[in-house]
Design a protein around this motif. Structure first.
Motif, short mmCIF file in Angstrom:
data_model
loop_
_atom_site.label_atom_id
_atom_site.label_comp_id
_atom_site.label_asym_id
_atom_site.label_seq_id
_atom_site.Cartn_x
_atom_site.Cartn_y
_atom_site.Cartn_z
N ALA A 125 6.67 17.57 -9.24
CA ALA A 125 7.00 16.52 -10.87
C ALA A 125 5.97 16.85 -12.17
CB ALA A 125 7.68 15.55 -10.53
N SER A 126 4.87 16.31 -11.43
CA SER A 126 3.85 16.30 -12.58
C SER A 126 2.60 17.54 -12.09
CB SER A 126 3.13 14.47 -11.99
OG SER A 126 2.70 14.69 -11.42
N ARG A 127 3.10 18.23 -11.08
CA ARG A 127 1.64 19.50 -11.44
C ARG A 127 0.16 19.00 -11.09
NH1 ARG A 127 5.92 20.78 -15.73
NH2 ARG A 127 4.37 19.33 -16.83
N LEU A 128 0.28 17.80 -10.65
CA LEU A 128 -1.11 17.31 -10.05
C LEU A 128 -1.49 16.13 -8.92
CD1 LEU A 128 -3.83 17.79 -11.81
CD2 LEU A 128 -3.19 14.99 -12.75
N ALA A 129 -2.05 16.44 -8.34
CA ALA A 129 -2.52 15.03 -7.68
C ALA A 129 -3.82 14.77 -8.06
CB ALA A 129 -2.16 14.69 -6.14
N ALA A 130 -3.53 13.71 -8.19
CA ALA A 130 -4.83 12.81 -9.40
C ALA A 130 -4.99 11.57 -8.73
CB ALA A 130 -5.51 13.13 -10.50
N PRO A 131 -6.30 11.23 -8.23
CA PRO A 131 -6.85 9.54 -8.14
C PRO A 131 -5.62 9.22 -9.24
CG PRO A 131 -8.08 10.31 -7.90
CD PRO A 131 -7.61 12.01 -8.34
N GLY A 132 -5.70 8.82 -9.91
CA GLY A 132 -5.39 7.81 -11.46
C GLY A 132 -4.25 7.91 -11.29
N SER A 133 -3.02 8.49 -10.84
CA SER A 133 -1.78 7.99 -10.61
C SER A 133 -1.28 7.49 -9.22
CB SER A 133 -0.77 9.33 -10.31
OG SER A 133 -1.87 11.05 -11.04
N PHE A 134 -2.57 7.13 -8.29
CA PHE A 134 -2.22 6.66 -7.39
C PHE A 134 -2.83 4.97 -7.33
CE2 PHE A 134 -1.35 10.76 -6.28
CZ PHE A 134 -0.58 10.91 -5.71
N SER A 135 -3.21 4.71 -8.23
CA SER A 135 -3.67 3.33 -8.78
C SER A 135 -2.42 2.25 -7.85
CB SER A 135 -4.11 2.82 -10.41
OG SER A 135 -2.44 2.92 -10.39
N LEU A 136 -3.67 0.68 -7.82
CA LEU A 136 -2.73 -0.18 -7.05
C LEU A 136 -1.33 -0.39 -8.24
CD1 LEU A 136 -3.35 -2.24 -4.60
CD2 LEU A 136 -4.49 -3.77 -6.99
N VAL A 137 -1.86 -0.02 -9.51
CA VAL A 137 -0.53 -0.50 -10.36
C VAL A 137 0.08 0.20 -9.37
CG1 VAL A 137 0.73 -0.25 -12.23
CG2 VAL A 137 -1.61 -0.33 -12.12
N GLY B 272 0.73 -1.79 0.26
CA GLY B 272 -0.10 0.05 -0.01
C GLY B 272 0.94 0.99 -0.41
N HIS B 273 1.69 1.28 -0.66
CA HIS B 273 2.84 2.22 -0.90
C HIS B 273 2.27 3.31 -1.22
CE1 HIS B 273 4.98 1.33 2.57
NE2 HIS B 273 6.45 2.54 3.41
N GLY B 274 1.81 3.70 -1.90
CA GLY B 274 1.49 3.92 -3.58
C GLY B 274 0.12 4.96 -2.02
N ALA B 275 -1.08 4.22 -1.25
CA ALA B 275 -1.34 4.98 -0.78
C ALA B 275 -0.67 6.52 -0.03
CB ALA B 275 -2.49 4.42 0.73
N PHE B 276 0.72 6.12 0.88
CA PHE B 276 1.49 6.68 1.42
C PHE B 276 1.85 8.52 0.16
CE2 PHE B 276 1.73 3.23 4.26
CZ PHE B 276 1.16 3.18 4.99
N MET B 277 2.33 7.73 -0.79
CA MET B 277 2.74 8.78 -1.53
C MET B 277 1.17 9.42 -1.90
SD MET B 277 5.01 6.78 -4.58
CE MET B 277 5.42 8.22 -5.67
N ALA B 278 0.28 9.23 -2.29
CA ALA B 278 -1.01 9.87 -1.81
C ALA B 278 -1.25 11.44 -1.31
CB ALA B 278 -2.36 8.56 -2.66
N ILE B 279 -0.93 10.64 -0.13
CA ILE B 279 -1.34 11.36 1.33
C ILE B 279 -0.42 12.13 0.78
CG2 ILE B 279 -0.91 11.62 3.27
CD1 ILE B 279 -2.28 9.07 3.68
#
Lengths: 449, 369
Positions: free
Chosen positions: B249-261, B68-75
């Protein structure tokens, strides 16, 4: 003490050498960038014989089915134009990058197009969340960001904030308005249930619709893309006794709603946004989701209402569709002509019109001005004209309400034009859609100079 | 000179400091000699590497498998985006990144307390749920987090001081995206420096003890729960920094960037490079950041259509991962180390001081439980 000083000396010498290595050729700041002035004459991506453009599309991933065909259609039309010698002597080089519909990837893809490939413009980049990631970057880099493949109003409602960005397809709000007015006039007693995707698509569509039939709406449900269980939403609509469901959703959720309604034995009249109603795609999705229980075919969507704004493959007699068929036969690669490829070609046609209108001396500011000045008058496959002007970068100005019969959209009324907010809705019988030129190119548009 | 080298080898802190300084100089050299597009790719590699570094400490050293480290990145990314809605009056970038790390740390502590009670696959399951849930929160509270479209990030201007300093060193002006790339790499060096020291310290030894044998560790007086939570917190903080950099770097925080992938990508970066090794995490991140683009470019230059070329990159990534796991089960770095250790005269004691040396044996890849 001695040991520490030796360590310190060693560390200092390492740091010093590191800095020395890094600072080769550096020094104080001296302003000598005057040579940049001459280089600015060169427009990125443009030579006397070519113009390089780029786009981002989901070529892989969940959004790829359907959408990945759009650039193949556009490429076929550009190749067709190139086979006729190009526009003002320039052949169009079209580079497509995959973003898998992931916004972070879109940033990478567009960075590559702008910084590495040095494209002249981005044409037809697809998706609201994806393109949102790059729109400010493109505007700050002054890269023309033409004809975004998304119906969000934010591509065109404030040209002063995003001067380089132009929308293309009708925005969801005007589509909602036209659907709302049609229902108000033809079905004043209908009890409306709204089935909305929880983003701009649902919100803008509902906003337009409610201008006319806000009092007829008995229930509003939303789904989040990614969650494929819509049974609670459809059950809520059924419980509200809505007899007309209007959906602002994407194709897979059209199929899911149809399937769920079948299971619940819920039989309202359905009205879907253009975005979610491609009969062929929805038909095949229905067959896939129901594991064959619903036969693949067009009949599943019979009697469903939707809207159109460009002629699709089902109108084989339309002069534009004839042109697209010819283009696809000559330049197409694998597969047959689909509505998504027609969409790509129609969009490519608008870009070629913009190139033609910009004249021999092609610049980034020039093409923006050419679209603002003349775009509203261009002839094209779009059933209704563009709204382009200095004050609006919004695309096609309206839609036509149709009913699907055997996979073909039969018009229920004349195409209507309107604009955001309180703008009046009025009939417009195809001022934009006239037969294409013999050559298949917009070569009657007068270029600048 | 030999004496000096011995001193360096004997003192972990000094050695790591020198490596960090050399790395910083190398970053300056490389960054100045590549195109803006490559700088963007390097920034991407850096934020992947920071998150993967945290993950490799968590999974490789303390033996907890997080999906679940993508979740911490999302935060981290959403914290950054919320703080950078306006360019006027925004906090300095480094402060924002620290706040992002702090928020991720707090959430990491909460999750870590829960995870410390779980074992192997159960931790994986719990963190997996986190990876699915966090983007869902962003979608649900769309008025705050912008829903599917996410929040745009107004990247702050390059600070005057940094601009001048970089000009003095390199002789060129620094653009904002270049500045983000620099920041990402300097933070990467700092984070790896801290992680390397941590893993060579008493805490790192305790983590390895807990990982290798829980019973023995508790008999030796180690508080299992506390050490596990600390590992989780450290790792979440790294992911928070990485998320903040991703947003910049991507100038955006969007849910699509933090998928399970994304979470799985981080894990495969760690596995590719070699579990438990920071160098491996860096290497794995480099592969994942650069390989897809390389594969697509090669595909296009060989005359494949756009779609076919795009489909090539997941294929190449998949095959590479499979090949590494089949041919070098300890990851690239792990396998090279094994080879060296096999040849050298009993090099195990020398290797003990290096970060993540405990990962020499491939068995650590299997979480206990």
């Amino acid at each position: 003490m001695n040991r520490w000083s030796r360590k310190a000396a060693l560390a200092t010498s390492m740091v010093a050498s590191a800095v020395l290595v890094a600072s080769c050729g550096a020094g104080g700041r001296s302003e000598s960038s005057s040579s940049d002035g001459a280089a600015a004459e060169n427009v990125p991506g443009v030579t006397d014989t070519s113009v390089k453009i780029g786009a981002h599309f989901p070529l892989t991933g969940v959004a790829a089915p359907g959408y990945s065909e759009i650039p193949s259609g556009a490429k076929a039309y550009f190749d067709y134009v190139n086979s006729k010698g190009g526009i003002h002597g320039r052949k169009i080089e079209y580079i497509v990058k995959d973003d898998g519909y992931v916004p972070t990837n879109t940033t990478q893809a567009v960075n590559e197009l702008v910084q590495k490939e040095q494209v002249f413009a981005i044409v037809g980049g697809l998706g609201t969340p994806t393109h949102s990631a790059v729109v400010d970057f493109l505007n700050s880099e002054k890269v023309p960001d033409l004809f975004v493949s998304s119906g969000s109003i934010k591509w065109g409602d404030k040209p002063s904030e995003r001067p380089m960005t132009f929308g293309w397809q009708p925005d969801y709000e005007i589509e909602g308005k036209i659907i709302g007015k049609y229902i108000k006039e033809k079905m004043p007693n209908a009890k409306i249930g709204l089935y909305l995707q929880d983003d701009d698509l649902g919100a803008d569509g509902a906003k337009g619709l409610k201008q006319f039939v806000g009092d007829q709406v008995v229930k509003e449900v939303k789904y989040t893309p990614g969650n494929t269980d819509v049974a609670p939403q459809i059950a809520a609509l059924q419980a509200s006794k809505a007899d007309l469901v209007v959906g602002f959703n994407v194709p897979s959720y059209t199929a899911l709603s149809q399937l769920t309604a079948l299971k619940l034995n819920y039989k309202p009249k359905w009205f879907y946004t253009n975005v979610g109603s491609d009969p062929k795609l929805v038909g095949s999705l229905l067959a896939k989701f129901s594991k064959g229980a619903v036969k693949d075919g067009n009949s599943a969507l019979d009697g469903i209402m939707t809207t159109e704004y460009i002629p699709g493959v089902d109108s084989a007699d339309d002069p534009w569709v004839k042109l697209w068929t010819k283009v696809w036969d000559e330049q197409g690669k694998d597969g047959e002509l689909t509505n998504y490829r027609v969409y790509g070609m129609s969009q490519a046609y608008a870009f070629v019109s913009a190139l033609q209108a910009s004249g021999k001396n092609l610049t980034r500011e020039g093409i923006v001005k050419a679209i603002e000045d003349g775009g509203a008058k261009w002839k094209g496959p779009n059933k209704l004209p563009f709204r382009y002007s200095k004050d609006s970068h919004l695309g096609i100005s309206g839609v036509e309400v149709v009913e699907i019969k055997k996979g073909i959209g039969e018009p229920l009324q004349d195409p209507m034009v309107t604009d955001l907010g309180d703008a009046e809705i009025k009939p417009d019988s195809g001022t934009a859609e006239q037969a294409p030129n013999e050559s298949g190119l917009p070569d009657d548009i007068k270029g600048a100079e | 000179m030999r004496k000096a080298l011995d001193t360096v080898r004997g003192n972990v802190l000094l050695k790591h400091s020198l490596i960090a300084l050399l790395a910083a100089a190398l970053v300056l050299l490389v960054m100045e000699s590549v195109s803006p597009f490559r700088q963007g790719q390097l920034a991407m590699m850096a934020y992947y590497a920071i998150a993967a570094g945290g993950l490799t400490v968590l999974t490789g050293l303390s033996g907890q498998l997080s999906l679940g480290h993508g979740a911490f990145m999302a935060i981290g990314a959403y914290t950054t985006a919320l703080l950078l809605q306006e360019r006027e009056g925004a906090l300095p970038m480094i402060v924002i990144i620290l706040i992002a790390a702090l928020v991720a740390t707090v959430v990491g502590a909460i999750v870590g307390v829960a995870a410390a009670r779980l074992h192997g696959p159960y931790i994986a399951g719990a963190t997996l749920a986190l990876a699915v849930a966090v983007p869902g929160i962003a979608l649900h509270f769309s008025s705050v987090f912008g829903g599917e479209q996410g929040l745009n990030v107004k990247v702050p201007e390059v600070p005057r001081l940094a601009d001048d300093a970089l000009y003095f060193l390199t002789g060129t002006e620094t653009s904002t995206s270049e500045w983000v790339a620099y920041s990402a790499w300097f933070l990467l060096i700092i984070v790896y420096f801290l992680l390397a020291n941590l893993s060579a310290s008493r805490i790192g030894r305790r983590w390895r003890a807990v990982r290798d044998d829980e019973v023995a560790a508790s008999l030796a007086g180690i508080d299992l729960g506390r050490d596990r939570v600390v590992a989780f917190v450290v790792s979440a903080a790294c992911a928070g920094v990485a998320g903040a950099l991703l947003a910049l770097a991507s100038r955006l925080a969007a849910p699509g960037s933090f998928s399970l992938v994304l979470s799985l990508t981080l894990l495969s970066a760690v596995v590719l490079g070699g579990l438990g090794s920071l160098l491996g995490a860096l290497l794995g991140s480099g592969l994942l950041a650069l390989l897809p683009n390389l594969a697509t470019s090669i595909g296009s230059s060989m005359g494949l259509s756009d779609v076919k070329a795009a489909e090539l990159s997941p294929l190449v990534i998949g095959l590479t991962t499979m090949l590494v796991i089949l041919l070098a089960p300890a990851g690239v770095v792990g396998s090279v180390r094994q080879l060296l250790a096999g040849r050298g005269p009993r090099a195990t004691t020398a290797a003990a001081g290096t970060p993540g040396a405990g990962a020499d044996t491939p068995t650590v890849a299997e979480p206990r439980g």
